[in-house]
Write an enzyme that holds these catalytic residues in place. Structure first.
Site, PDB file in Angstrom:
ATOM      1  N   GLU A   1     -11.105   1.522  -6.806  1.00  0.00           N
ATOM      2  CA  GLU A   1     -11.406   2.220  -8.051  1.00  0.00           C
ATOM      3  C   GLU A   1     -11.808   3.674  -7.790  1.00  0.00           C
ATOM      4  OE1 GLU A   1     -12.575  -0.658  -7.114  1.00  0.00           O
ATOM      5  OE2 GLU A   1     -12.361  -2.158  -8.699  1.00  0.00           O
TER       6      GLU A   1
ATOM      7  N   GLU B   1      -9.888   5.269   6.352  1.00  0.00           N
ATOM      8  CA  GLU B   1      -8.855   5.784   7.252  1.00  0.00           C
ATOM      9  C   GLU B   1      -7.513   5.084   7.052  1.00  0.00           C
ATOM     10  OE1 GLU B   1     -10.506   7.909  11.090  1.00  0.00           O
ATOM     11  OE2 GLU B   1     -10.678   5.730  11.278  1.00  0.00           O
TER      12      GLU B   1
ATOM     13  N   LEU C   1       0.604   0.725  -3.784  1.00  0.00           N
ATOM     14  CA  LEU C   1       1.074   2.086  -4.008  1.00  0.00           C
ATOM     15  C   LEU C   1       0.840   3.001  -2.812  1.00  0.00           C
ATOM     16  CD1 LEU C   1      -0.020   2.570  -7.737  1.00  0.00           C
ATOM     17  CD2 LEU C   1       2.177   1.774  -6.822  1.00  0.00           C
ATOM     18  N   GLU C   2      -0.293   2.834  -2.109  1.00  0.00           N
ATOM     19  CA  GLU C   2      -0.560   3.708  -0.966  1.00  0.00           C
ATOM     20  C   GLU C   2       0.486   3.558   0.133  1.00  0.00           C
ATOM     21  OE1 GLU C   2      -4.564   3.291   0.387  1.00  0.00           O
ATOM     22  OE2 GLU C   2      -5.369   4.654  -1.125  1.00  0.00           O
TER      23      GLU C   2
END
Length: 441
Positions: free
Chosen positions: A70, A315, A341-342
């Protein structure tokens, strides 16, 4: 049987009274959590509404982001509010999310730990900070806080809102309570049409749809020097990553590694969702005969290293840049899924188990585009990893499709800001008319 409005009111009042009765137990509970590393021992007073920073003069928006996901989702939103000279108070509920906020935002926003959802801490918190608007992220509904904000006529807005299958089913069993609570929200900006429909069914109004604002965030950063060092250590070895894993999925990752190691000489990058589990995870891997290098120890990745264990906070940008294939956890041995999504944003072909109800629309888009694949078990995961490692064309197609999907999904931040405009614009004007505080310059 649905509760009547009177019984719903009684239930919520009882929740408040039970909270007050349990209030004396909260201090030993937080002390226990601090001993487990789940609370910041030096800042426990913040959980009782006691501020540890000065409140700057001028308009202030309170944003609550429960955890790491979030927090990263609203980074761009917080930067936009600061660009408009509106002070931002960010509260989080976990130590890990506090570290991410510090690393990514520095002094740009004020950070406090969220007060317990009990009347004395909530009132103490609101009396001190006096926010002009309160914004929750994704699915945060706290009855006492919501009621107190409503009593003070402070608008509470939910952005990037989502409603999981489990949460929706639970709320639907108590429609009167849901309507009493969700009806207090000034605005809900949902991630998808399905999420919006569910919030409306539960009594929220008005509700709009923005898409997932995490798509509009910058890609997770990393230290380029550290990245280059690890790339040199890895050399030409093939790699894959299992990220945001939950209990049971690390064992599956070890099975995949052992199945493929003889054929590919691969390195597995393993990043558990909760780094505090890494000691037991390492013990499990060593017991299976695997050689482990850990990020926190600064271990060198050698030709003998089987698993690079990513046991640090914030990281993910580093770990994902070490591979082009990422399995996203909480989807095989746990339910709900984690955000894909990352990895798609950072050029990874995405693999996942089928249990992704919390991110259903994101996965549907990626699967339709050909940038993500759903696998059923460890054997299917091993075959998928091996295929993508061995087939450069197929892997590149998935990566390109993911990058294209990210581009197509952009625009959620703009839609969110448009929805917030009636609340944000007056604060921006007010900020320009008042002398600027030195606190957040």
């Amino acid at each position: 049987m649905a509760l009547s409005d009177g019984l719903a009111s009684f239930a919520l009042t009882s929740y408040g009274w039970l909270g007050l009765a349990a209030y004396p137990l909260s201090r030993p509970l937080l002390a226990y959590r601090a001993a487990k590393g789940k609370e910041d021992r030096a800042r426990r007073a913040e959980r009782f509404g006691n501020a540890s920073l000065p409140r700057p003069a001028g308009p202030l928006v309170w944003i609550h982001a429960a955890s790491v996901g979030e927090t990263t989702a609203v980074l761009a939103l917080m930067r936009e509010l600061r660009r408009r000279d509106i002070h931002v108070l960010l509260t989080t509920g976990t130590v890990t999310s506090a570290e991410v906020a510090k690393n990514r935002l520095g002094d740009m926003v004020l950070h406090q730990y969220v007060p317990l959802d009990l009347l004395p801490p909530v009132r103490r918190f609101l009396d001190y900070w006096q926010p002009d608007v309160a914004i929750g992220v994704e699915s945060e509904i706290w009855p006492t806080t919501l009621a107190e904000l409503h009593r003070r006529h402070i608008p509470q807005i939910l952005v990037n809102a989502r409603m999981s299958d489990r949460s929706f089913d639970r709320w639907k069993r108590h429609p009167a309570i849901a309507e009493t609570l969700f009806g207090k929200l000034a605005l809900v900006i949902a991630q998808s049409d399905l999420d919006a429909e569910r919030f409306r069914d539960l009594g929220a109004w008005p509700v709009s749809v923005s898409g997932n604002i995490k798509v509009d965030s910058d890609a997770p950063p990393c230290d380029e020097q550290v990245l280059e060092g690890y790339r040199q250590q890895i050399g030409t070895r093939k790699t894959w990553a299992a990220i945001s894993t939950f209990e049971g999925e690390e064992k599956i990752a070890s099975m995949v590694h052992r199945a493929l190691k003889a054929h590919t000489g691969l390195l597995t990058v393993l990043v558990p969702r909760h780094p505090d589990r890494c000691d037991e995870i390492e013990a499990m891997l060593v017991e299976k005969g695997l050689v482990v290098a850990r990020r926190t120890r600064g271990d060198v990745i050698t030709a003998e290293t089987d698993v690079f264990l990513g046991d640090t906070i914030g990281e993910m940008g580093l770990y994902l840049r070490l591979t082009e294939i990422a399995f996203v956890g909480r989807s095989l041995s746990a339910e709900g899924g984690q955000n894909p999504l990352e990895p798609a944003m950072l050029g990874c072909a995405v693999l996942s188990g089928p249990q992704v109800s919390n991110f259903r629309e994101s996965y549907q888009r990626l699967v339709r585009k050909g940038s993500a694949r759903i696998i059923r078990d460890a054997e299917m995961l091993a075959k998928a990893v091996h295929f993508l490692m061995s087939n450069d064309v197929a892997r590149s197609k998935m990566i390109d499709a993911g990058l294209e999907s990210m581009q197509e999904m952009r625009g959620a931040l703009t839609a969110t800001l448009k929805g917030l405009e009636p609340y944000v614009s007056p604060l921006s004007v007010k900020a320009k008319l008042e002398p600027r505080s030195a606190s957040q310059g």
